[in-house]
Design a protein around this motif. Structure first.
Motif, PDB file in Angstrom:
ATOM      1  N   VAL A 166      -4.983   3.824 -13.817  1.00  0.00           N
ATOM      2  CA  VAL A 166      -5.551   2.641 -13.178  1.00  0.00           C
ATOM      3  C   VAL A 166      -4.972   2.463 -11.772  1.00  0.00           C
ATOM      4  CG1 VAL A 166      -5.871   0.142 -13.331  1.00  0.00           C
ATOM      5  CG2 VAL A 166      -5.818   1.529 -15.427  1.00  0.00           C
ATOM      6  N   LYS A 167      -5.892   2.411 -10.782  1.00  0.00           N
ATOM      7  CA  LYS A 167      -5.482   2.258  -9.395  1.00  0.00           C
ATOM      8  C   LYS A 167      -5.560   0.787  -8.971  1.00  0.00           C
ATOM      9  CE  LYS A 167      -6.787   4.387  -5.246  1.00  0.00           C
ATOM     10  NZ  LYS A 167      -7.893   5.079  -4.577  1.00  0.00           N
ATOM     11  N   SER A 168      -6.655   0.141  -9.403  1.00  0.00           N
ATOM     12  CA  SER A 168      -6.775  -1.289  -9.089  1.00  0.00           C
ATOM     13  C   SER A 168      -7.710  -1.960 -10.093  1.00  0.00           C
ATOM     14  CB  SER A 168      -7.327  -1.480  -7.676  1.00  0.00           C
ATOM     15  OG  SER A 168      -8.688  -1.084  -7.654  1.00  0.00           O
ATOM     16  N   ILE A 169      -7.522  -3.268 -10.265  1.00  0.00           N
ATOM     17  CA  ILE A 169      -8.440  -4.053 -11.108  1.00  0.00           C
ATOM     18  C   ILE A 169      -8.873  -5.248 -10.266  1.00  0.00           C
ATOM     19  CG2 ILE A 169      -8.782  -5.209 -13.330  1.00  0.00           C
ATOM     20  CD1 ILE A 169      -6.225  -3.759 -14.316  1.00  0.00           C
ATOM     21  N   LYS A 170     -10.188  -5.346 -10.057  1.00  0.00           N
ATOM     22  CA  LYS A 170     -10.672  -6.397  -9.144  1.00  0.00           C
ATOM     23  C   LYS A 170     -11.376  -7.529  -9.888  1.00  0.00           C
ATOM     24  CE  LYS A 170     -10.999  -3.711  -4.944  1.00  0.00           C
ATOM     25  NZ  LYS A 170     -11.641  -2.391  -5.020  1.00  0.00           N
ATOM     26  N   ASN A 171     -11.353  -8.695  -9.266  1.00  0.00           N
ATOM     27  CA  ASN A 171     -12.076  -9.900  -9.713  1.00  0.00           C
ATOM     28  C   ASN A 171     -11.460 -10.628 -10.904  1.00  0.00           C
ATOM     29  OD1 ASN A 171     -13.962  -9.626  -7.690  1.00  0.00           O
ATOM     30  ND2 ASN A 171     -15.332  -8.366  -8.940  1.00  0.00           N
ATOM     31  N   ILE A 172     -10.227 -10.318 -11.247  1.00  0.00           N
ATOM     32  CA  ILE A 172      -9.606 -10.974 -12.406  1.00  0.00           C
ATOM     33  C   ILE A 172      -9.595 -12.501 -12.229  1.00  0.00           C
ATOM     34  CG2 ILE A 172      -7.514 -11.149 -13.827  1.00  0.00           C
ATOM     35  CD1 ILE A 172      -6.765  -8.362 -12.968  1.00  0.00           C
ATOM     36  N   GLU A 173      -9.069 -12.956 -11.125  1.00  0.00           N
ATOM     37  CA  GLU A 173      -8.948 -14.408 -10.934  1.00  0.00           C
ATOM     38  C   GLU A 173     -10.309 -15.082 -10.806  1.00  0.00           C
ATOM     39  OE1 GLU A 173      -6.380 -16.000 -11.723  1.00  0.00           O
ATOM     40  OE2 GLU A 173      -5.361 -14.079 -11.952  1.00  0.00           O
ATOM     41  N   LYS A 174     -11.239 -14.368 -10.162  1.00  0.00           N
ATOM     42  CA  LYS A 174     -12.586 -14.920  -9.989  1.00  0.00           C
ATOM     43  C   LYS A 174     -13.225 -15.178 -11.367  1.00  0.00           C
ATOM     44  CE  LYS A 174     -16.321 -13.639  -6.866  1.00  0.00           C
ATOM     45  NZ  LYS A 174     -16.780 -12.465  -6.111  1.00  0.00           N
ATOM     46  N   ILE A 175     -13.044 -14.235 -12.279  1.00  0.00           N
ATOM     47  CA  ILE A 175     -13.618 -14.385 -13.617  1.00  0.00           C
ATOM     48  C   ILE A 175     -12.886 -15.488 -14.380  1.00  0.00           C
ATOM     49  CG2 ILE A 175     -13.973 -13.215 -15.842  1.00  0.00           C
ATOM     50  CD1 ILE A 175     -14.220 -10.590 -14.146  1.00  0.00           C
ATOM     51  N   ILE A 190      -4.266  -3.751 -19.898  1.00  0.00           N
ATOM     52  CA  ILE A 190      -3.766  -2.709 -19.004  1.00  0.00           C
ATOM     53  C   ILE A 190      -3.349  -3.299 -17.668  1.00  0.00           C
ATOM     54  CG2 ILE A 190      -5.046  -0.722 -19.903  1.00  0.00           C
ATOM     55  CD1 ILE A 190      -7.120  -1.439 -17.599  1.00  0.00           C
ATOM     56  N   THR A 191      -2.601  -2.527 -16.940  1.00  0.00           N
ATOM     57  CA  THR A 191      -2.229  -2.949 -15.599  1.00  0.00           C
ATOM     58  C   THR A 191      -2.206  -1.700 -14.699  1.00  0.00           C
ATOM     59  OG1 THR A 191      -0.517  -4.044 -14.320  1.00  0.00           O
ATOM     60  CG2 THR A 191       0.239  -2.872 -16.246  1.00  0.00           C
ATOM     61  N   VAL A 192      -2.075  -1.906 -13.395  1.00  0.00           N
ATOM     62  CA  VAL A 192      -2.096  -0.784 -12.451  1.00  0.00           C
ATOM     63  C   VAL A 192      -1.018   0.232 -12.854  1.00  0.00           C
ATOM     64  CG1 VAL A 192      -1.690  -0.133 -10.038  1.00  0.00           C
ATOM     65  CG2 VAL A 192      -3.065  -2.158 -10.586  1.00  0.00           C
ATOM     66  N   HIS A 241     -21.712 -10.652 -20.587  1.00  0.00           N
ATOM     67  CA  HIS A 241     -22.053  -9.379 -19.929  1.00  0.00           C
ATOM     68  C   HIS A 241     -21.881  -9.469 -18.413  1.00  0.00           C
ATOM     69  CE1 HIS A 241     -23.249  -6.466 -22.914  1.00  0.00           C
ATOM     70  NE2 HIS A 241     -23.704  -7.470 -23.634  1.00  0.00           N
ATOM     71  N   ASP A 242     -22.288 -10.608 -17.836  1.00  0.00           N
ATOM     72  CA  ASP A 242     -22.130 -10.777 -16.386  1.00  0.00           C
ATOM     73  C   ASP A 242     -20.659 -10.690 -16.003  1.00  0.00           C
ATOM     74  OD1 ASP A 242     -24.817 -11.038 -16.187  1.00  0.00           O
ATOM     75  OD2 ASP A 242     -24.847 -13.219 -15.893  1.00  0.00           O
ATOM     76  N   ALA A 243     -19.812 -11.338 -16.794  1.00  0.00           N
ATOM     77  CA  ALA A 243     -18.374 -11.322 -16.496  1.00  0.00           C
ATOM     78  C   ALA A 243     -17.826  -9.911 -16.656  1.00  0.00           C
ATOM     79  CB  ALA A 243     -17.642 -12.298 -17.418  1.00  0.00           C
ATOM     80  N   LYS A 244     -18.252  -9.244 -17.724  1.00  0.00           N
ATOM     81  CA  LYS A 244     -17.787  -7.868 -17.948  1.00  0.00           C
ATOM     82  C   LYS A 244     -18.173  -6.964 -16.775  1.00  0.00           C
ATOM     83  CE  LYS A 244     -18.290  -3.963 -21.106  1.00  0.00           C
ATOM     84  NZ  LYS A 244     -18.398  -3.522 -22.494  1.00  0.00           N
ATOM     85  N   ASN A 245     -19.403  -7.169 -16.295  1.00  0.00           N
ATOM     86  CA  ASN A 245     -19.871  -6.346 -15.172  1.00  0.00           C
ATOM     87  C   ASN A 245     -19.093  -6.592 -13.883  1.00  0.00           C
ATOM     88  OD1 ASN A 245     -21.771  -5.094 -16.724  1.00  0.00           O
ATOM     89  ND2 ASN A 245     -23.407  -6.550 -16.214  1.00  0.00           N
ATOM     90  N   MET A 246     -18.512  -7.789 -13.796  1.00  0.00           N
ATOM     91  CA  MET A 246     -17.731  -8.114 -12.588  1.00  0.00           C
ATOM     92  C   MET A 246     -16.360  -7.438 -12.575  1.00  0.00           C
ATOM     93  SD  MET A 246     -18.286 -12.155 -11.888  1.00  0.00           S
ATOM     94  CE  MET A 246     -16.965 -12.301 -10.686  1.00  0.00           C
ATOM     95  N   VAL A 247     -15.873  -7.058 -13.764  1.00  0.00           N
ATOM     96  CA  VAL A 247     -14.540  -6.441 -13.826  1.00  0.00           C
ATOM     97  C   VAL A 247     -14.635  -5.035 -13.238  1.00  0.00           C
ATOM     98  CG1 VAL A 247     -12.616  -5.761 -15.324  1.00  0.00           C
ATOM     99  CG2 VAL A 247     -14.088  -7.675 -15.988  1.00  0.00           C
ATOM    100  N   GLU A 248     -13.927  -4.816 -12.153  1.00  0.00           N
ATOM    101  CA  GLU A 248     -13.966  -3.490 -11.522  1.00  0.00           C
ATOM    102  C   GLU A 248     -12.623  -2.804 -11.719  1.00  0.00           C
ATOM    103  OE1 GLU A 248     -15.283  -3.433  -7.420  1.00  0.00           O
ATOM    104  OE2 GLU A 248     -16.824  -4.913  -7.909  1.00  0.00           O
ATOM    105  N   ILE A 249     -12.638  -1.797 -12.579  1.00  0.00           N
ATOM    106  CA  ILE A 249     -11.397  -1.056 -12.808  1.00  0.00           C
ATOM    107  C   ILE A 249     -11.533   0.293 -12.123  1.00  0.00           C
ATOM    108  CG2 ILE A 249      -9.836  -0.088 -14.566  1.00  0.00           C
ATOM    109  CD1 ILE A 249     -11.109  -2.173 -16.528  1.00  0.00           C
ATOM    110  N   GLU A 250     -10.686   0.503 -11.115  1.00  0.00           N
ATOM    111  CA  GLU A 250     -10.745   1.760 -10.385  1.00  0.00           C
ATOM    112  C   GLU A 250      -9.671   2.694 -10.960  1.00  0.00           C
ATOM    113  OE1 GLU A 250     -10.542   3.325  -5.782  1.00  0.00           O
ATOM    114  OE2 GLU A 250     -10.105   1.233  -6.234  1.00  0.00           O
ATOM    115  N   VAL A 251     -10.087   3.907 -11.358  1.00  0.00           N
ATOM    116  CA  VAL A 251      -9.110   4.859 -11.892  1.00  0.00           C
ATOM    117  C   VAL A 251      -9.103   6.145 -11.061  1.00  0.00           C
ATOM    118  CG1 VAL A 251      -9.300   4.028 -14.280  1.00  0.00           C
ATOM    119  CG2 VAL A 251     -10.776   5.889 -13.514  1.00  0.00           C
ATOM    120  N   GLU A 252      -8.009   6.878 -11.150  1.00  0.00           N
ATOM    121  CA  GLU A 252      -7.965   8.171 -10.428  1.00  0.00           C
ATOM    122  C   GLU A 252      -7.374   9.240 -11.322  1.00  0.00           C
ATOM    123  OE1 GLU A 252      -5.531   7.506  -6.975  1.00  0.00           O
ATOM    124  OE2 GLU A 252      -3.758   7.104  -8.158  1.00  0.00           O
TER     125      GLU A 252
END
Ligand code: ATP
Ligand code: MG
Length: 393
Positions: free
Chosen positions: A326-335, A348-350, A382-393
């Motif tokens: 996991v590189k980054s997780i976006k929109n946590i607080e927004k959700i 999980i965490t970065v 589903h909308d909230a799930k779609n907002m969660v952006e988990i970037e992995v490398e």
């Protein structure tokens, strides 16, 4: 009054806390010395929960008025063994053995003429030969006595059968495996209490699953968004299954498939509450029924009340990720800031490693939504799930 909790893990903890709040003296046992509930109970001990005699001996020495587990399937027979021997409220030991064995359940269902897929028990590897001629694929192969989808396989052709059998056997305590025809359709759950010749249906829910072969829960929504006809059928089948298996004094969790022809076919039944937060959080929130309090009352032989005071909807949706670090997780607080989102937990965490979704342990989080209608909560989830952006490398 004094109550004994068999199992003191995190899903039992709300039960222990509820009993304390009710002014009941709580005793908890668990095989794991680190089980969180052991510290919270008034008294506790570390005992192997599958050692029936040791657990009974302990229970006898404690002058208890009731014994229970909240949601752990494997412990249901231990609870019943103690309640039967000490003449406390509960199901019979024999009933507990049937309700924790997928083959024995199926036999009872079949004898009661409840609609079932074709099924067979496999005790030895040689017996898998006959499956090819006896069943049409796809089939489901699973341990007779496990839980949490461990060792369950969807088998689309005979080449995959042996591997599936060995996997199921590996997860089976008895070494026995059940083979069933695959039932097409969508899945629902029925939650109920059975007591004094009455069955109270608490709630019906509908699941979304990933497609075969994994068939993991994506979301569970209360109430089930299904026609009144199917609801009635589901309740009727649940009552007949509860009676066929002989569950007469317990909380009941049942799973069933609604087929394209609107038949309701049981998958399995359990004499315990549903796992995760469904029993301890979601059912009380959508129905207004304090199910933990009622389960404790039931286990102590006190009067119970299953009157609904609320009629809310809820969806729990699970999150997954691609394989990687996991590189980054976006929109946590927004959700989290959305008022309809009651809970958003990430496991999980970065820097953590994640896998593609293949088993329950690959999930990376969940979101719980409450609202007025199941359509609404499912969409928000589903909308909230779609907002969660988990970037992995
Ligand atoms: N005969 C079947 N036809 C279609 N789907 C099935 C069948 N048997 C099991 N399944 C699917 O596989 C899932 C897991 O099977 P089952 O509930 O029997 O095992 P489990 O170990 O109790 O799993 P879980 O704890 O996830 O419910 C079911 O919820 C259902 O989606
Ligand atoms: Mg199941």
């Amino acid at each position: 009054m004094r109550i004994l909790f068999i199992g003191a893990g995190k899903y039992q903890l709300p039960g222990i806390l509820k009993a304390k709040e009710m002014g009941i003296y709580t005793i908890a046992i668990d095989g794991d010395p680190n089980a969180i509930g052991l510290k919270k109970a008034d008294e506790s001990a570390v005992i192997d929960l599958l050692n029936l005699e040791k657990c009974l001996e302990f229970a006898k020495s404690k002058q208890i008025d009731g014994v229970l587990t909240v949601a752990a399937d494997i412990i249901v027979p231990t609870v019943a063994y103690i309640s039967e021997k000490l003449k406390l409220p509960g199901i019979k030991y024999e009933t507990a053995l049937i309700s924790t064995n997928k083959y024995k359940q199926r036999e009872r269902m079949k004898n009661a003429s409840i609609s079932c897929p074709h099924f067979r028990m496999i005790a030895k590897e040689e017996e898998i030969e006959s499956i090819n001629s006896e069943f049409s694929f796809p089939i489901i192969v699973k341990p007779v006595d496990s839980a949490g989808s461990r060792g369950v396989s969807y088998v689309s052709n005979s080449k995959l059968l042996k591997e599936a059998y060995l996997k199921a056997k590996g997860f089976s305590r008895s070494g026995n495996v059940i083979v069933e025809e695959f039932i097409q359709g969508f899945e629902i759950s029925i939650e109920a209490f059975s007591y004094e010749n009455q069955i109270s249906i608490l709630a019906l829910s509908k699941k979304e699953r990933t497609s075969p072969p994994n068939m993991l829960d994506i979301s569970v929504t209360f109430p089930a968004d299904i026609s009144e006809t199917i609801q009635k059928k589901a309740i009727e089948i649940a009552k007949r299954t509860i009676n066929a298996v002989g569950i007469d004094f317990a909380v009941v969790h049942m799973e069933a498939i609604v087929t394209p022809t609107e038949d309701v076919v049981p998958v399995e039944i359990a004499a315990r509450g549903p796992g995760f937060k469904v029993f301890t959080d979601i059912i009380p929130n959508v129905t207004g029924i304090d199910v933990l309090r009622q389960l404790i009352n039931l286990s102590l032989g006190k009067p119970v009340n299953f009157e609904k005071t609320k009629n809310l909807a809820s969806t729990i949706i699970f999150l997954d990720s691609k394989e990687g670090i996991v590189k980054s997780i976006k929109n946590i607080e927004k959700i989290r800031s959305k008022s309809e989102i009651s809970e958003f937990e990430l496991y999980i965490t970065v820097g953590d490693r994640t896998n593609n979704l293949e088993s329950g342990s690959d999930r990376v989080g969940h979101i719980i939504v409450y609202g007025k209608s199941p359509k609404e909560t499912l969409k928000i989830a589903h909308d909230a799930k779609n907002m969660v952006e988990i970037e992995v490398e």
